[in-house]
Design a protein around this motif. Structure first.
Motif, mmCIF file in Angstrom:
data_model
loop_
_atom_site.group_PDB
_atom_site.id
_atom_site.type_symbol
_atom_site.label_atom_id
_atom_site.label_comp_id
_atom_site.label_asym_id
_atom_site.label_seq_id
_atom_site.Cartn_x
_atom_site.Cartn_y
_atom_site.Cartn_z
ATOM 1 N N ASP A 80 0.930 -4.587 14.829
ATOM 2 C CA ASP A 80 1.348 -3.786 13.680
ATOM 3 C C ASP A 80 2.653 -3.027 13.913
ATOM 4 O O ASP A 80 3.005 -2.150 13.129
ATOM 5 C CB ASP A 80 0.236 -2.813 13.283
ATOM 6 N N THR A 119 9.600 -5.980 5.345
ATOM 7 C CA THR A 119 9.014 -5.481 4.104
ATOM 8 C C THR A 119 7.642 -6.094 3.847
ATOM 9 O O THR A 119 6.688 -5.392 3.496
ATOM 10 C CB THR A 119 9.946 -5.773 2.909
ATOM 11 N N ASP A 121 5.611 -7.407 6.118
ATOM 12 C CA ASP A 121 4.680 -6.898 7.131
ATOM 13 C C ASP A 121 4.250 -5.467 6.817
ATOM 14 O O ASP A 121 3.084 -5.109 6.995
ATOM 15 C CB ASP A 121 5.302 -6.970 8.522
ATOM 16 N N TYR A 122 5.165 -4.646 6.346
ATOM 17 C CA TYR A 122 4.821 -3.274 5.966
ATOM 18 C C TYR A 122 3.835 -3.274 4.803
ATOM 19 O O TYR A 122 2.849 -2.532 4.802
ATOM 20 C CB TYR A 122 6.088 -2.487 5.590
ATOM 21 N N ALA A 123 4.106 -4.122 3.816
ATOM 22 C CA ALA A 123 3.194 -4.203 2.668
ATOM 23 C C ALA A 123 1.817 -4.680 3.106
ATOM 24 O O ALA A 123 0.794 -4.165 2.629
ATOM 25 C CB ALA A 123 3.773 -5.134 1.610
ATOM 26 N N LEU A 125 0.442 -4.261 6.030
ATOM 27 C CA LEU A 125 -0.207 -3.159 6.753
ATOM 28 C C LEU A 125 -0.825 -2.163 5.783
ATOM 29 O O LEU A 125 -1.900 -1.616 6.038
ATOM 30 C CB LEU A 125 0.796 -2.445 7.658
ATOM 31 N N ARG A 126 -0.159 -1.941 4.661
ATOM 32 C CA ARG A 126 -0.670 -1.002 3.659
ATOM 33 C C ARG A 126 -1.813 -1.605 2.844
ATOM 34 O O ARG A 126 -2.733 -0.907 2.448
ATOM 35 C CB ARG A 126 0.446 -0.583 2.700
ATOM 36 N N LEU A 127 -1.753 -2.912 2.568
ATOM 37 C CA LEU A 127 -2.756 -3.554 1.719
ATOM 38 C C LEU A 127 -4.016 -3.979 2.470
ATOM 39 O O LEU A 127 -5.067 -4.128 1.854
ATOM 40 C CB LEU A 127 -2.152 -4.781 1.034
ATOM 41 N N THR A 128 -3.927 -4.160 3.775
ATOM 42 C CA THR A 128 -5.078 -4.629 4.546
ATOM 43 C C THR A 128 -6.282 -3.695 4.435
ATOM 44 O O THR A 128 -7.400 -4.178 4.211
ATOM 45 C CB THR A 128 -4.683 -4.852 6.020
ATOM 46 N N MET A 130 -7.095 -1.730 1.987
ATOM 47 C CA MET A 130 -7.624 -1.861 0.625
ATOM 48 C C MET A 130 -8.384 -3.174 0.468
ATOM 49 O O MET A 130 -9.432 -3.227 -0.173
ATOM 50 C CB MET A 130 -6.490 -1.776 -0.392
#
Length: 182
Positions: A80, A119, A121-123, A125-128, A130
Motif C-alpha cells: 500500500d 491515482t 492505487d490511491y483510489a 486503497l480508499r475503496l477497498t 468500503m
C-alpha cells in the motif's frame, strides 16, 4: 523453511499474484469494453478493435503491476505504499514510451503512467474498505423488506401454511365431487 527468517519473505510476497493477475485481467475486460464502443470499430471490425484494446490495456497494466511489485520488493515496503506506485509508473511508462515514441515518448508516458497509476492505487486503497464492508453485509444474506409480498417463513409458519393448503385442497376436492353428484 520453518525458521522465522524463512517466513518473513513469504509473508511479504503474499498476494503478489492478486496484485498482478487480477488487475491485468480486469484491464483486459475494460479494454475489450472500450473497443466495443470505439469509433474505430467500423473501420477495423468489432472483434479486431476489441481484441486490440484489450491486449494493449492488459500489456500496459501488467507491465505497471510487475514494476510496482519489483519496486515493492526492492524497497522492502508494503503493497500500500504509494511511492512504489509512482516509481513503478515512471519506470514502466518510460520503457513503454521509449518503445512507442522514442525519447520524447518516454518522458511523456513516464509522467502519465506515474500520475495515473498512483491515482488508481490511491483510489483502490480508499475503496477497498468500503468493498469489504459491502461484501460482509452480503454474507449475512439479502434481507427482504417488511413490505415485500415474498416472505421467508420459519418452521412453524411453514407448517401452518401447509395445513391451510391441505384444508383448501380438501375443500376444493369436495366441491368438485359435490358438483359431479348433482
Amino acid at each position: 523453511m520453518s525458521s522465522s527468517s524463512g517466513d518473513a519473505p513469504s509473508d511479504s510476497s503474499d498476494g503478489w499474484k492478486e496484485r498482478i493477475v487480477v488487475p491485468t485481467l480486469l484491464a483486459g475486460i475494460v479494454g475489450g469494453g472500450v473497443g466495443l464502443v470505439s469509433k474505430h470499430r467500423k473501420v477495423h471490425g468489432l472483434a479486431n478493435i476489441s481484441a486490440t484494446y484489450a491486449t494493449n490495456l492488459s500489456i500496459v497494466t501488467a507491465s505497471y503491476c510487475v514494476a510496482r511489485e519489483f519496486v515493492r520488493a526492492s524497497r522492502k515496503t508494503g503493497p500500500d505504499d504509494l511511492l512504489n506506485s509512482a516509481i513503478a509508473g515512471f519506470g514502466s511508462g518510460a520503457l513503454l514510451g521509449r518503445l512507442q515514441g522514442g525519447q520524447p515518448g518516454a518522458l511523456r508516458y513516464s509522467i502519465i503512467f506515474a500520475v495515473v497509476g498512483t491515482t488508481v492505487d490511491y483510489a483502490m486503497l480508499r475503496l477497498t474498505p468500503m468493498y469489504r464492508n459491502f461484501r460482509e453485509s452480503l454474507k449475512d444474506g439479502l434481507k427482504l423488506p417488511e413490505w415485500s409480498p415474498i416472505q421467508v417463513l420459519d418452521e412453524e409458519q411453514l407448517a401452518e401454511k401447509q395445513a391451510r393448503e391441505q384444508k383448501l385442497y380438501a375443500q376444493q376436492a369436495l366441491g368438485k365431487l359435490s358438483k359431479k353428484e348433482s
